[in-house]
Design a protein around this motif. Structure first.
Motif, PDB file in Angstrom:
ATOM      1  N   LEU A 238       0.878  -1.039  -0.012  1.00  0.00           N
ATOM      2  CA  LEU A 238      -0.052  -0.046  -0.034  1.00  0.00           C
ATOM      3  C   LEU A 238       0.973   1.175  -0.063  1.00  0.00           C
ATOM      4  N   ILE A 239       0.486   2.338  -0.598  1.00  0.00           N
ATOM      5  CA  ILE A 239       1.359   3.330  -0.802  1.00  0.00           C
ATOM      6  C   ILE A 239       0.638   4.708  -0.340  1.00  0.00           C
ATOM      7  N   MET A 240       0.927   5.411   0.554  1.00  0.00           N
ATOM      8  CA  MET A 240       0.232   6.651   0.899  1.00  0.00           C
ATOM      9  C   MET A 240       1.045   7.732   0.350  1.00  0.00           C
ATOM     10  N   GLY A 266      -2.047  -1.560 -11.464  1.00  0.00           N
ATOM     11  CA  GLY A 266      -3.195  -2.238 -11.132  1.00  0.00           C
ATOM     12  C   GLY A 266      -3.458  -1.600  -9.583  1.00  0.00           C
ATOM     13  N   TYR A 267      -3.405  -0.602  -9.325  1.00  0.00           N
ATOM     14  CA  TYR A 267      -3.571   0.168  -8.147  1.00  0.00           C
ATOM     15  C   TYR A 267      -4.878   1.031  -8.033  1.00  0.00           C
ATOM     16  N   THR A 268      -5.620   1.180  -7.163  1.00  0.00           N
ATOM     17  CA  THR A 268      -6.929   2.020  -6.842  1.00  0.00           C
ATOM     18  C   THR A 268      -6.638   3.006  -5.811  1.00  0.00           C
ATOM     19  N   LEU A 269      -7.185   4.287  -6.177  1.00  0.00           N
ATOM     20  CA  LEU A 269      -6.857   5.524  -5.202  1.00  0.00           C
ATOM     21  C   LEU A 269      -8.226   5.256  -4.301  1.00  0.00           C
ATOM     22  N   ALA A 290      -3.271  10.430  -0.166  1.00  0.00           N
ATOM     23  CA  ALA A 290      -4.258   9.537  -0.747  1.00  0.00           C
ATOM     24  C   ALA A 290      -3.631   8.055  -0.367  1.00  0.00           C
ATOM     25  N   VAL A 291      -4.195   6.957  -0.301  1.00  0.00           N
ATOM     26  CA  VAL A 291      -3.674   5.724  -0.180  1.00  0.00           C
ATOM     27  C   VAL A 291      -3.958   4.803  -1.659  1.00  0.00           C
ATOM     28  N   PHE A 292      -3.049   4.428  -1.971  1.00  0.00           N
ATOM     29  CA  PHE A 292      -2.934   3.570  -3.426  1.00  0.00           C
ATOM     30  C   PHE A 292      -3.221   2.128  -2.954  1.00  0.00           C
ATOM     31  N   VAL A 293      -4.011   1.333  -3.252  1.00  0.00           N
ATOM     32  CA  VAL A 293      -4.035   0.051  -2.962  1.00  0.00           C
ATOM     33  C   VAL A 293      -4.066  -1.108  -4.166  1.00  0.00           C
ATOM     34  N   PRO A 294      -3.329  -2.155  -4.064  1.00  0.00           N
ATOM     35  CA  PRO A 294      -3.141  -2.864  -5.230  1.00  0.00           C
ATOM     36  C   PRO A 294      -4.301  -3.837  -5.005  1.00  0.00           C
ATOM     37  N   LYS A 295      -4.580  -4.426  -6.541  1.00  0.00           N
ATOM     38  CA  LYS A 295      -5.730  -5.096  -6.783  1.00  0.00           C
ATOM     39  C   LYS A 295      -5.578  -6.553  -5.665  1.00  0.00           C
ATOM     40  N   GLY A 296      -6.370  -6.940  -4.855  1.00  0.00           N
ATOM     41  CA  GLY A 296      -6.465  -8.210  -4.291  1.00  0.00           C
ATOM     42  C   GLY A 296      -6.130  -7.748  -2.737  1.00  0.00           C
ATOM     43  N   LYS A 297      -5.811  -6.717  -2.506  1.00  0.00           N
ATOM     44  CA  LYS A 297      -5.636  -6.403  -1.188  1.00  0.00           C
ATOM     45  C   LYS A 297      -6.676  -5.467  -0.379  1.00  0.00           C
TER      46      LYS A 297
END
Length: 297
Positions: A238-240, A266-269, A290-297
């Protein structure tokens, strides 16, 4: 003495908001939070001489040296935090064995917060500015954390040295705004800093996992991301990230450029709510964490 007692009380009460609470208790504490925030804002409207103070009850028991004449230091002094929603989210998300990467660690507030929770994990803190690196080291020492590794350089997509700038010094200065992109608002030369590439440093770091990356580098976010592309693809943390249209423009790119970078991976905001949860957004704010979350997490 009276001010010291009041601020200590504010910090003690506000720290409880990071944790689950009965509804009525939380309501009461939010009233106290509003009072402490108003006190902080009133304080910042007046000029104050530099005043280094060691406070001992941030997040209940974290110790930090802060300058009460500066924006972030005064926030920690009066309220016990600088970014409450972010800390509430991290308190829910972090687990004891995780690895946390703090890029643009400044005086260390996120590194300290994470290290308290990662009792079996690691915190890697990157800070290129001499003054803040020294303060980061000092704050780690106050807390006797052994799970924070510090690196006295910044991260980018090239290995090089560059000048870094801040705004005018004095009362009310925001100590979190150092940038490699000079502007009318940030024209005061601080020093030359060293920059390295995370992907190239990865073998020496001997990491088996990365769970969370926090990146706050005042416009250099895209450069950091490009230099960490292989690392992100491998570990999918996860990336903030600080979304800041103004600093991005000063650096020569845009918010959509950042969104596209993450979309390709493949990240969602998401943005963080006041309760410390994540909420998807249909449009990107001009300024937020923002936190970018990869698909599946």
């Amino acid at each position: 003495m009276l001010r010291s007692g009041i601020t200590q009380l504010f910090r003690s009460l506000n720290a409880n908001l990071l944790y689950p609470l009965p509804w009525l208790v939380e309501k009461f504490l939010k009233v106290m939070l509003v009072i402490s925030e108003r006190s902080y804002r009133s304080w910042m409207k007046q000029p104050h001489e530099a005043e280094q103070i060691v406070v001992r009850n941030i997040d209940k028991d974290i110790i930090m040296k802060v300058d009460t004449s500066k924006a972030m230091g005064a926030a920690f002094y009066w309220m016990g935090f600088h970014e409450l929603n972010e800390w509430r989210f991290l308190n829910r998300f972090l687990k004891s064995d995780m690895v946390f990467i703090d890029i643009g660690a400044n005086q260390g507030e996120f590194s300290l917060f994470a290290a308290k929770r990662l009792t079996q994990g690691r915190v890697l803190a990157f800070e290129p500015v001499d003054f803040f690196y020294d303060l980061l080291q000092e704050n780690i020492g106050y807390n006797h954390f052994k799970n924070i590794e510090t690196f006295h350089y910044g991260l980018s997509n090239e290995v090089k040295q560059l000048p870094i700038y801040m705004g005018q010094t004095g009362a009310g200065e925001h100590e979190g705004l150092a940038t490699i992109f000079q502007s009318d608002q940030r024209a005061r030369f601080i020093q030359n800093i060293e920059l390295k590439i995370l992907d190239e440093q990865l073998p020496a770091l001997a990491l088996q996992r990365i769970d969370f990356m926090k990146i706050d580098v005042e416009g250099a976010e895209m450069l950091v991301l490009k230099g960490a592309l292989k690392t992100i693809e491998r570990f999918k943390p996860l990336i903030m990230l600080e979304i800041n249209e103004a600093t991005y423009q000063a650096a020569g790119y845009t918010v959509p450029d950042v969104i596209q970078f993450f979309s390709d991976l493949g990240y969602t905001l998401y943005i963080m709510t006041k309760s410390g949860t994540l909420k998807p957004v249909s449009s990107t704010p001009a300024f937020c964490n923002a936190v970018f979350v990869p698909k599946g997490k």
